[in-house]
Design a protein around this motif. Sequence first.
Motif: not given
Length: 351
Positions: A117-129
């Motif tokens: 819900e809070r993730s944005r600007e593609g942060q999910s591509f830079f994390v693994n958890r």
Amino acid sequence: MTHSDKSSVCILRLTALGDCINAFGIANAIHEDYPEVKIKWIIDSRFSSLFISDGKPIVPMVPVEIKKQGLLKSVLSLRKELKGEQYDVLLNMQTSIKASLLSTAVRAKLKYGYDSERSREGQSFFVNRRIDKPQNPHVMSGFISFARTAGFEKIEPKWNYHLTPQEISRAKELIPQDKKILVLAPASAKAEKNWTAEGYTEIGQYAVEKGFHVVIVGGKGSLETELCSRIADKLQDNCTNICGKTSLRLLAAVISQASVVISPDSASMHLASSLNIPVIGLFAIHNPDRVGAWNFRKYEVSVYAQMAAAELGNKEAGWRYRVKNKEAMKAIDCQKVKEVFDRICKDYSLH
């Protein structure tokens, strides 16, 4: 996993100053409560001085000069600074693409980012958890969730600025010592988040009648200095205007001497809260449930809900919803601010 599985943690929170103050509560808690854990905090250099006491960082940190160097050079500089360092955990507490690109300079086994819900600007591509979604919408709850999801299960924010005797002494030189002090921090970074000069003046005069001396604080920008001057001109000898005359550390020392602080959504509000000084936060543009003064939510005065409802009708405001009416702060009733001020005086025996 528990904290015992980890011997090193890197925290990435660059901006804004209010958010860095809240992030410091977590970084400092890990640093104090888990001394066996190596910690490093990556922060924008513009704000790092607040967290340096007597020449030494309170929490080990790497200030990055993005505004001066630019993003690419900052990434390369950070990569060089952290060369040879390996962390068990990276807590990427900022969702901007700028922060995500900087995170590539950090070698870490586990890289935690925000929940969906809070993730944005593609942060999910830079994390693994992803962190566990906090039940409380407040930004601070998100920061706590970072630490707890990473294994620091009982962590609670802990602020300690290690203000020196010299800093306290300098603060006392700037303000009267024979009266209760109301600190007015009237300006935030954006004009639409500020209450009116008339409102601040009225509550200032009300405090003076109750035996307080008013101290006005703020930065060096024209928006802040102009607003502070307008208030000071009305209050005259009953106030001390030190707007633009304090460093971040000296501002903290001055606020630490206050009995009460009144501020809109600003770094000064978060600073007062972190110093455990009762603060009346004033809100209309941003949701105080998300950005209010963490330790003093019960004293805020907010018209956010009614302003958001006026714009959205039956539609529910999202977590980041910002009221678009730039005149919204004018809807704050000074009488309500006076009532909350009186409640603080009663609760803290300031009569």
